[in-house]
Design a protein around this motif. Structure first.
Motif, PDB file in Angstrom:
ATOM      1  N   GLY A  74       0.818  -1.204   0.000  1.00 59.11           N
ATOM      2  CA  GLY A  74       0.000   0.000   0.000  1.00 59.11           C
ATOM      3  C   GLY A  74       0.849   1.250   0.000  1.00 59.11           C
ATOM      4  N   ALA A  75       0.282   2.339  -0.514  1.00 58.11           N
ATOM      5  CA  ALA A  75       0.989   3.617  -0.497  1.00 58.11           C
ATOM      6  C   ALA A  75       1.206   4.059   0.946  1.00 58.11           C
ATOM      7  N   ALA A  80      -1.509   3.784   4.244  1.00 55.08           N
ATOM      8  CA  ALA A  80      -1.269   2.637   5.121  1.00 55.08           C
ATOM      9  C   ALA A  80      -2.046   2.755   6.431  1.00 55.08           C
ATOM     10  N   ASP A  81      -2.760   1.702   6.762  1.00 54.54           N
ATOM     11  CA  ASP A  81      -3.477   1.653   8.037  1.00 54.54           C
ATOM     12  C   ASP A  81      -2.474   1.754   9.183  1.00 54.54           C
ATOM     13  N   TRP A  82      -2.737   2.639  10.132  1.00 49.43           N
ATOM     14  CA  TRP A  82      -1.742   2.907  11.172  1.00 49.43           C
ATOM     15  C   TRP A  82      -1.472   1.671  12.026  1.00 49.43           C
ATOM     16  N   ASP A  83      -2.485   0.871  12.267  1.00 43.88           N
ATOM     17  CA  ASP A  83      -2.276  -0.358  13.035  1.00 43.88           C
ATOM     18  C   ASP A  83      -1.387  -1.333  12.268  1.00 43.88           C
ATOM     19  N   VAL A  98       6.411   0.908   3.777  1.00 41.12           N
ATOM     20  CA  VAL A  98       6.464   0.583   5.200  1.00 41.12           C
ATOM     21  C   VAL A  98       7.303  -0.668   5.426  1.00 41.12           C
ATOM     22  N   TYR A  99       7.051  -1.706   4.633  1.00 40.70           N
ATOM     23  CA  TYR A  99       7.855  -2.934   4.759  1.00 40.70           C
ATOM     24  C   TYR A  99       9.326  -2.638   4.504  1.00 40.70           C
ATOM     25  N   ALA A 133      -4.215  -8.118  -0.953  1.00 38.12           N
ATOM     26  CA  ALA A 133      -5.599  -8.057  -0.498  1.00 38.12           C
ATOM     27  C   ALA A 133      -5.926  -6.714   0.143  1.00 38.12           C
ATOM     28  N   GLY A 134      -4.888  -5.996   0.572  1.00 36.97           N
ATOM     29  CA  GLY A 134      -5.110  -4.704   1.215  1.00 36.97           C
ATOM     30  C   GLY A 134      -5.313  -3.555   0.251  1.00 36.97           C
TER      31      GLY A 134
END
Length: 282
Positions: A79-80, A84-87, A135-136, A177-178
């Protein structure tokens, strides 16, 4: 027979590493949160269910005759950075960075006493990021920095990083999937990736062979890039100007021919440097 503790051992590269080490006669302690995955490992493998961030659990199961730690546990979402979901962001850093450090710090006293080593699965993305992997890649950049320092600090423990390119573990399919944020300003890129992105890659057994080499070698290297894609991406990151590398990286996730585009740009960059060098000599 050397004793090896492997995290992330229930699937993917971790599982392939456990099977290869066990087949070569090592005593294996396999650690993972996935109890079902661990239960399907050979009976000769001693399994431990637990989370890498649970320092008390890790210390309770670490063997006192430990010769090598192999850090494979990781989590990953595409994801960008903006979306990105903070969790999810916190979870990736929790597992990939803090969990890896927690296990390593717990194991170091035992490894030092046994002249052992730490082999950690990083990624080529730890040195060359890609869009939608920010993020990764950030977690792997963090590992590279920390373990570079750790390697220099240790006199009696070898510290090794293994840096795979794309690997066929199902990781990317799960991560894709995200990419379902309909309101994202990056929707067009998400659609391209969801429909067409195929990073290719090698079987996890290919990476496991390198991990085992790093465990067994009397003089291990500091780093082991794995796969042609990894070497090519690192070459692009080293040789190309930043904006040009960005174009290659975007082409990679848009499913264009990364080898063709990258080789053309790397060849162009090398040629330009060679011409400039000749000009300076004149």
């Amino acid at each position: 027979m050397p004793t090896v503790f492997v995290t992330g051992a229930a699937s993917g590269i971790g599982r392939a590493t456990v099977l290869r080490l066990a087949g070569r006669g090592h005593r294996i302690h396999a650690f993972d949160v996935d109890a079902d995955g661990l239960s399907s490992l050979p009976a000769t493998v001693e399994t431990h269910v637990g989370d890498v961030t649970d320092e008390e659990r890790v210390r309770a199961v670490l063997p006192t005759d430990l010769d090598a730690l192999v850090n494979c546990a990781a989590t990953y979402e595409l994801g960008a950075v903006e979306d990105a979901d903070w969790d999810d962001v916190k979870d990736q850093f929790r597992v990939n960075v803090f969990g890896t450090l927690a296990v390593t710090r717990a194991a170091l006293p035992v490894l030092r006493a046994n002249d052992g080593r730490v082999v950690t699965l990083s990624s080529v993305l730890g040195r060359a990021s890609l869009p939608l992997h920010g993020v990764y890649a950030g977690t792997k950049h963090a590992l590279e920095g920390v373990f570079d320092a750790l390697r220099a600090e240790q006199d009696d423990v070898d510290v090794v990083l293994v840096e795979p390119g794309a690997v066929k573990t199902g990781f990317n399919e799960r991560a894709k999937a995200g990419l379902d944020d309909e309101q994202s300003p990056h929707r067009d890129l998400y659609d391209r990736v969801s429909d067409h992105y195929d990073p290719g890659g090698v079987p996890p057994e290919r990476v496991a062979r390198v991990v085992v080499e790093a465990v067994e070698s009397p003089t291990p290297k500091a780093r082991y890039p794995v796969t042609g894609q990894a070497w090519l991406l690192l070459a692009c990151r080293t040789l190309l100007p930043e904006r040009l590398y960005d174009r290659v990286a975007l082409a990679r996730v848009r499913n264009r021919s990364v080898f063709r585009a990258s080789l053309e740009l790397v060849t162009s960059a090398v040629s330009q440097r060679f011409v400039r060098a000749l000009g300076r000599r004149r």
